[in-house]
Design a protein around this motif. Structure first.
Motif, PDB file in Angstrom:
ATOM      1  N   ARG A 102       0.853  -1.185   0.000  1.00 57.33           N
ATOM      2  CA  ARG A 102       0.000   0.000   0.000  1.00 57.33           C
ATOM      3  C   ARG A 102       0.888   1.234   0.000  1.00 57.33           C
ATOM      4  O   ARG A 102       2.040   1.192   0.429  1.00 57.33           O
ATOM      5  N   LYS A 228       5.711 -11.279  13.829  1.00 58.41           N
ATOM      6  CA  LYS A 228       4.384 -11.359  13.190  1.00 58.41           C
ATOM      7  C   LYS A 228       4.561 -11.841  11.760  1.00 58.41           C
ATOM      8  O   LYS A 228       5.417 -11.339  11.041  1.00 58.41           O
ATOM      9  N   GLY A 230       1.870 -12.293   9.315  1.00 59.36           N
ATOM     10  CA  GLY A 230       0.669 -12.140   8.476  1.00 59.36           C
ATOM     11  C   GLY A 230      -0.231 -13.362   8.592  1.00 59.36           C
ATOM     12  O   GLY A 230      -0.456 -13.865   9.706  1.00 59.36           O
ATOM     13  N   GLY A 233       0.511 -16.378  10.963  1.00 51.33           N
ATOM     14  CA  GLY A 233       0.481 -16.333  12.427  1.00 51.33           C
ATOM     15  C   GLY A 233       1.664 -15.605  13.019  1.00 51.33           C
ATOM     16  O   GLY A 233       2.070 -14.569  12.502  1.00 51.33           O
ATOM     17  N   PHE A 248      -5.233 -17.613  11.524  1.00 52.39           N
ATOM     18  CA  PHE A 248      -6.568 -18.122  11.188  1.00 52.39           C
ATOM     19  C   PHE A 248      -6.876 -17.780   9.732  1.00 52.39           C
ATOM     20  O   PHE A 248      -6.434 -16.740   9.236  1.00 52.39           O
ATOM     21  N   ALA A 258      -3.814  -4.459  11.633  1.00 55.79           N
ATOM     22  CA  ALA A 258      -3.664  -5.829  12.152  1.00 55.79           C
ATOM     23  C   ALA A 258      -2.501  -5.927  13.136  1.00 55.79           C
ATOM     24  O   ALA A 258      -2.636  -6.487  14.227  1.00 55.79           O
ATOM     25  N   GLY A 259      -1.369  -5.362  12.750  1.00 56.14           N
ATOM     26  CA  GLY A 259      -0.176  -5.451  13.593  1.00 56.14           C
ATOM     27  C   GLY A 259      -0.368  -4.708  14.912  1.00 56.14           C
ATOM     28  O   GLY A 259       0.125  -5.154  15.958  1.00 56.14           O
ATOM     29  N   ASN A 284      -3.246 -13.445  17.497  1.00 57.39           N
ATOM     30  CA  ASN A 284      -3.602 -13.824  16.116  1.00 57.39           C
ATOM     31  C   ASN A 284      -5.087 -13.575  15.860  1.00 57.39           C
ATOM     32  O   ASN A 284      -5.474 -13.087  14.794  1.00 57.39           O
ATOM     33  N   GLY A 287      -5.625  -9.874  15.465  1.00 58.79           N
ATOM     34  CA  GLY A 287      -5.176  -9.438  14.135  1.00 58.79           C
ATOM     35  C   GLY A 287      -6.181  -9.841  13.067  1.00 58.79           C
ATOM     36  O   GLY A 287      -6.487  -9.071  12.147  1.00 58.79           O
ATOM     37  N   ILE A 291      -8.447  -7.280  10.448  1.00 63.05           N
ATOM     38  CA  ILE A 291      -8.448  -7.216   8.978  1.00 63.05           C
ATOM     39  C   ILE A 291      -9.825  -7.516   8.373  1.00 63.05           C
ATOM     40  O   ILE A 291     -10.026  -7.378   7.188  1.00 63.05           O
TER      41      ILE A 291
HETATM   42  P1  ATP Z   1       0.371  -3.752   9.839  1.00 66.47           P
HETATM   43  O1  ATP Z   1      -0.200  -3.943   8.485  1.00 66.47           O
HETATM   44  O2  ATP Z   1      -0.658  -3.333  10.838  1.00 66.47           O
HETATM   45  O3  ATP Z   1       1.630  -2.905   9.876  1.00 66.47           O
HETATM   46  P2  ATP Z   1       2.210  -5.909  10.542  1.00 66.47           P
HETATM   47  O4  ATP Z   1       3.002  -5.958   9.272  1.00 66.47           O
HETATM   48  O5  ATP Z   1       2.842  -5.300  11.735  1.00 66.47           O
HETATM   49  O6  ATP Z   1       0.773  -5.239  10.275  1.00 66.47           O
HETATM   50  P3  ATP Z   1       1.126  -8.566  10.111  1.00 66.47           P
HETATM   51  O7  ATP Z   1       2.030  -9.727  10.254  1.00 66.47           O
HETATM   52  O8  ATP Z   1       0.703  -8.156   8.759  1.00 66.47           O
HETATM   53  O9  ATP Z   1       1.780  -7.367  10.951  1.00 66.47           O
HETATM   54  O10 ATP Z   1      -0.213  -8.839  10.929  1.00 66.47           O
HETATM   55  C1  ATP Z   1      -0.231  -8.985  12.335  1.00 66.47           C
HETATM   56  C2  ATP Z   1      -1.002 -10.219  12.723  1.00 66.47           C
HETATM   57  O11 ATP Z   1      -2.358 -10.125  12.237  1.00 66.47           O
HETATM   58  C3  ATP Z   1      -0.445 -11.510  12.157  1.00 66.47           C
HETATM   59  O12 ATP Z   1       0.606 -12.019  12.966  1.00 66.47           O
HETATM   60  C4  ATP Z   1      -1.702 -12.382  12.165  1.00 66.47           C
HETATM   61  O13 ATP Z   1      -1.962 -12.847  13.466  1.00 66.47           O
HETATM   62  C5  ATP Z   1      -2.797 -11.402  11.784  1.00 66.47           C
HETATM   63  N1  ATP Z   1      -2.969 -11.337  10.316  1.00 66.47           N
HETATM   64  C6  ATP Z   1      -2.484 -10.401   9.467  1.00 66.47           C
HETATM   65  N2  ATP Z   1      -2.836 -10.681   8.185  1.00 66.47           N
HETATM   66  C7  ATP Z   1      -3.565 -11.810   8.228  1.00 66.47           C
HETATM   67  C8  ATP Z   1      -4.236 -12.620   7.245  1.00 66.47           C
HETATM   68  N3  ATP Z   1      -4.224 -12.306   5.938  1.00 66.47           N
HETATM   69  N4  ATP Z   1      -4.891 -13.721   7.667  1.00 66.47           N
HETATM   70  C9  ATP Z   1      -4.928 -14.068   8.967  1.00 66.47           C
HETATM   71  N5  ATP Z   1      -4.320 -13.359   9.948  1.00 66.47           N
HETATM   72  C10 ATP Z   1      -3.646 -12.244   9.597  1.00 66.47           C
END
Ligand code: ATP
Length: 316
Positions: A102, A228, A230, A233, A248, A258-259, A284, A287, A291
């Motif tokens: 993004r 983290k 995505g 998990g 999940f 999410a993060g 998890n 998060g 989303i």
């Molecule tokens: P942000 O976009 O807020 O900066 P981030 O990069 O810090 O996020 P991510 O790993 O993208 O962190 O997401 C954090 C947590 O949210 C993941 O560890 C997971 O638990 C959950 N999560 C994120 N995306 C997904 C997905 N597509 N499906 C399931 N769970 C997700």
């Protein structure tokens, strides 16, 4: 009892309606939504029933009013938010290229939250907090970094702890204050919460084992590393334990936030004594719920919403 403070941007976000819409021509946007990584974090901590203080500044305008009202409704202690008469509430515009990439346009350094200084951090309020959470996205000015130092020194001198989510925004990486501050903050960090995509920035060289970097961080003095991943998990590492907990399967409506929700849920539960494996599972879930809603702060969840989500998942 756990009371967590955060410092940084409280802003409104506008979300491009179409993928690849960009910002170079007129288009439609959703919003304004309350946003700002520390604000989302604080909102999620409060919704879980823990003490949550946000130090920030907003302008004397409708965006500021909406943000403060929203946080207050969700239980955040808002006395640390200063209304500045001569400034405008910060804003961000986001456009998705796809689900993982993004682009942002931020109006932060010249907005109300960019004017936040150490003088805005009220010591009486700070003294009520036993944990300080730092968002890398907030390190966009020397003034805010100074305010962070004040909070780190205060919380640590009273035996409290510090967590750090680098939350790197590529649009901000050329701000020199930010990369210098990363090193300083890591020296005081008890719980470090990077995403796996951010590890290269912290010294994982290409092709190198992730464990090597984790070991270096633990040797450096970080006590808990949470990565983290995505949809895959998250993992927890300390000197004594390692846990990997899968994510999940949920459909993505809007990944922003999410993060922040994950971090807030992990940190507050872990500090309250929940074991790492269970805290990861709840984080998890948090998060995943984040989303599933459009809008960065619209997907924060209460304890019972997370319980219901976990129950539904285990019944599948
Ligand atoms: P942000 O976009 O807020 O900066 P981030 O990069 O810090 O996020 P991510 O790993 O993208 O962190 O997401 C954090 C947590 O949210 C993941 O560890 C997971 O638990 C959950 N999560 C994120 N995306 C997904 C997905 N597509 N499906 C399931 N769970 C997700």
């Amino acid at each position: 009892n756990v009371t967590i403070c955060t410092i940084g941007e409280l802003l409104v976000e506008f979300l491009a309606k179409k993928e690849n819409q960009g910002f170079s021509q007129p288009g439609e946007f959703w919003g304004p939504y309350p946003s700002g990584a520390p604000a989302i974090f604080a909102d999620q901590v409060a919704k879980l029933g823990f003490g949550s203080v946000l130090f920030s500044c907003v302008g004397s305008d409708a965006f500021g009013e909406m943000n403060v009202a929203r946080l207050e409704r969700d239980g955040v202690i808002v006395n640390g938010i200063t209304v500045l008469q001569k400034a405008t509430t910060g804003s961000a515009f986001v456009s998705y290229r796809n689900q993982s990439q993004r682009d942002f346009i931020f109006n932060l350094p010249n907005s109300a939250c960019g004017l936040l200084t150490a003088d805005h951090i009220d010591e009486t309020l700070l003294n009520q907090c036993n944990h300080f959470h730092i968002m890398g996205s907030s390190l966009f000015s020397f003034r805010i970094i100074d305010a962070m130092r004040k909070a780190i020194e205060n919380v640590k001198s009273r035996g409290g702890t510090v967590s750090f989510d680098p939350n790197i925004r590529k649009e901000m990486l050329n701000i020199p204050e930010m990369s210098q501050a990363f090193e300083y903050i890591l020296d005081y960090t008890d719980i470090f919460l990077p995403s796996d995509g951010e590890l290269d920035y912290f010294g994982r060289h290409q092709g190198e084992d992730e464990q090597l970097l984790v070991d270096n961080l633990l040797r450096r003095g970080v006590k808990h590393v949470v990565i983290k991943r995505g949809p895959r998990g998250a993992s927890y590492f300390s000197d004594q334990q390692t846990w990997h907990v899968p994510g999940f399967a949920v459909s993505v409506v809007d990944p922003t936030g999410a993060g922040d929700c994950f971090g807030a849920t992990f940190v507050s539960l872990f500090l309250s004594g929940v074991q790492p494996e269970e805290a990861l599972n709840w984080a998890n879930a948090s998060g995943s719920l984040a989303i599933s809603q459009r809008g960065p702060m619209e997907g924060t969840s209460t304890r019972s919403q997370i319980e219901a989500f976990l129950a539904a998942q285990s019944a599948r």
